[in-house]
Design a protein around this motif. Structure first.
Motif, short mmCIF file in Angstrom:
data_model
loop_
_atom_site.label_atom_id
_atom_site.label_comp_id
_atom_site.label_asym_id
_atom_site.label_seq_id
_atom_site.Cartn_x
_atom_site.Cartn_y
_atom_site.Cartn_z
N GLU A 26 0.84 -1.20 0.00
CA GLU A 26 0.00 0.00 0.00
C GLU A 26 0.87 1.25 0.00
O GLU A 26 0.55 2.26 -0.62
CB GLU A 26 -0.93 -0.01 1.22
N THR A 49 -11.81 3.46 7.12
CA THR A 49 -10.94 2.79 8.11
C THR A 49 -10.36 1.52 7.50
O THR A 49 -11.07 0.68 6.97
CB THR A 49 -11.75 2.41 9.37
N CYS A 51 -6.00 -0.39 6.96
CA CYS A 51 -4.57 -0.13 7.22
C CYS A 51 -4.17 1.20 6.59
O CYS A 51 -3.44 1.99 7.18
CB CYS A 51 -3.72 -1.24 6.62
N ASN A 154 -6.32 -4.82 9.34
CA ASN A 154 -6.03 -4.08 10.57
C ASN A 154 -6.87 -4.51 11.76
O ASN A 154 -6.62 -4.11 12.88
CB ASN A 154 -6.06 -2.57 10.32
C1 LIG Z 1 -19.20 -0.43 10.73
C2 LIG Z 1 -17.87 -0.91 11.16
N1 LIG Z 1 -17.67 -2.22 11.35
C3 LIG Z 1 -16.46 -2.66 11.72
C4 LIG Z 1 -15.43 -1.78 11.92
C5 LIG Z 1 -14.09 -2.29 12.36
N2 LIG Z 1 -13.16 -2.27 11.27
C6 LIG Z 1 -12.35 -1.23 11.04
S1 LIG Z 1 -11.33 -1.47 9.78
C7 LIG Z 1 -11.92 -3.03 9.54
C8 LIG Z 1 -11.34 -3.96 8.52
C9 LIG Z 1 -10.81 -3.27 7.33
O1 LIG Z 1 -10.51 -4.23 6.37
P1 LIG Z 1 -10.18 -3.78 4.91
O2 LIG Z 1 -11.21 -2.84 4.45
O3 LIG Z 1 -9.95 -4.98 4.10
O4 LIG Z 1 -8.84 -2.95 5.08
P2 LIG Z 1 -7.41 -3.46 5.62
O5 LIG Z 1 -7.48 -3.38 7.10
O6 LIG Z 1 -7.19 -4.83 5.12
O7 LIG Z 1 -6.47 -2.48 5.05
C10 LIG Z 1 -12.94 -3.33 10.44
C11 LIG Z 1 -13.68 -4.60 10.51
C12 LIG Z 1 -15.67 -0.42 11.69
N3 LIG Z 1 -14.71 0.49 11.80
N4 LIG Z 1 -16.89 0.00 11.32
#
Ligand SMILES: Cc1ncc(C[n+]2csc(CCOP(=O)(O)OP(=O)(O)O)c2C)c(N)n1
Ligand code: SF4
Length: 337
Positions: A26, A49, A51, A154
């Motif tokens: 990234e 939200t 990483c 994350n």
């Molecule tokens: C409505 C909601 N559900 C769950 C979360 C918790 N949450 C934050 S980031 C995330 C996962 C993000 O995964 P992805 O979009 O694949 O990004 P990566 O972390 O892999 O970069 C989760 C479950 C949140 N912030 N808001």
């Protein structure tokens, strides 16, 4: 369109200091997007939200975005970030686009702005699929970038709809009777085309020149451009330091996430990934480099050759079938206009 060398040598608005893992793809993608977007227009970037967000916007400690020491009133160079909830980066980008267009039409905004969204594959394909598809469906003039690391990284490396079949994740554990993720991934490229995108691409910075050119085209697209960026995740895929780019290239060449570019009305191309499996590198080498597949493939200590783990032959056969279907599907999509 500027030349490859000229763009590659530009200063990037993605500055040192993020807390992305060393070797995270990234970070390589952002450095390059930061260069391409420095084109004389203000950039507004929405990030859900993920990483990409938590590791680059931990105010007041780390805000890795910004064009160096530019004066704050240097509008064309400015790079704004809007943080938003996990699933809504495309929706927020669409709202920003609408506001910018309204302000421009009444003369309140003198200089054009470009709008981009970034999400992880969890945010885009699981909870945020509605946001993604509706923004595309409305032909909004934004660039949507999805960083596909195939997991919810994350929050602890859970399965996502983009997880490769038979990968081990924290929610698809392995055991004698469980060879990891049992699901075939969502066909997100086809979905983006079907929803109405003007440009759809799958390319990582491992294809350096192609990546820069594709981001440049995406920013210029008059409707929604969707860029899927395969992003090997050193912590979730569990590979050795220094292998990020090599792994991204190998994954593309062996057919797991082939480089693909497509534009509405023009059709597309699959690049650097032949249709015939015998002309591609084997997926076993790609898998042997990652401990998320250690239950499937193991290197022979004497020869270094990757070998299928006993009892996983059937799963490997299904995986080969999925990879071939994946490549064939992209070749078919490339023919569509
Ligand atoms: C409505 C909601 N559900 C769950 C979360 C918790 N949450 C934050 S980031 C995330 C996962 C993000 O995964 P992805 O979009 O694949 O990004 P990566 O972390 O892999 O970069 C989760 C479950 C949140 N912030 N808001
Ligand atoms: S967990 Fe993976 S995606 Fe997240 S910062 Fe680390 S390498 Fe990048």
């Amino acid at each position: 369109m500027s030349g490859y060398k000229e763009t590659a040598l530009k200063e990037s608005c993605f500055r040192p200091g993020s807390t992305l893992c060393p070797g995270c793809m990234e970070s390589v993608a952002f450095q390059n997007v930061g260069r391409v977007s420095d084109n004389g227009k203000k950039t507004i970037f929405t990030i859900g939200t993920s990483c990409a967000e938590v590791s680059t916007l931990a105010f007041p400690n780390v805000v890795a975005w910004g064009r160096g020491d530019r004066a704050p009133d240097d509008f064309a160079k400015s790079f704004s970030i809007l943080h938003n909830v996990f699933e809504s980066a495309p929706t927020l980008a669409e709202a920003v686009r609408d506001v910018a267009d309204s302000l421009e039409s009444c003369g309140a905004l003198k200089s054009p702005v470009q709008v981009m969204a970034a999400s992880g594959d969890g945010g885009a394909f699981a909870i945020g699929l509605r946001a993604l598809l509706h923004t595309i469906h409305r032909r909004t003039r934004v660039t949507i970038m999805v960083l596909v690391n195939e997991i919810f990284a994350n929050t602890g490396f859970q399965y996502s709809p983009a997880t490769m079949p038979f990968a081990e994740t924290s929610t698809t554990p392995t055991g004698p009777d469980f060879p990891g993720n049992p699901q075939m991934p969502l066909d997100y490229i086809h979905l983006a085309i079907a929803a109405g995108a003007g440009l759809v691409a799958q390319v990582s910075p491992a294809h350096g020149k192609l990546f820069l050119k594709t981001v440049e085209r995406a920013i210029e697209c008059p409707t929604t451009a969707v860029l899927f960026v395969p992003a090997p995740c050193i912590s979730g895929w569990k590979f050795e330091d220094g292998e990020t780019v090599e792994l991204a290239l190998l994954g593309a060449q062996c057919g797991v996430f082939p480089a693909f570019t497509w534009e509405r009305g023009k059709g597309g191309k699959v690049l650097d990934c032949p249709l015939d499996a015998k002309d591609r590198p084997g997926i076993e080498e790609f898998m042997a480099r990652q401990r998320r597949f250690q239950h499937m493939v193991k290197r022979d200590p004497a020869t270094g050759t990757p070998a299928i783990q006993p009892g996983r032959e059937q799963a490997m056969e299904r995986l080969h079938g999925w990879v071939q279907e994946n490549v064939e599907r992209l070749y078919r999509l490339a023919e569509m206009k």
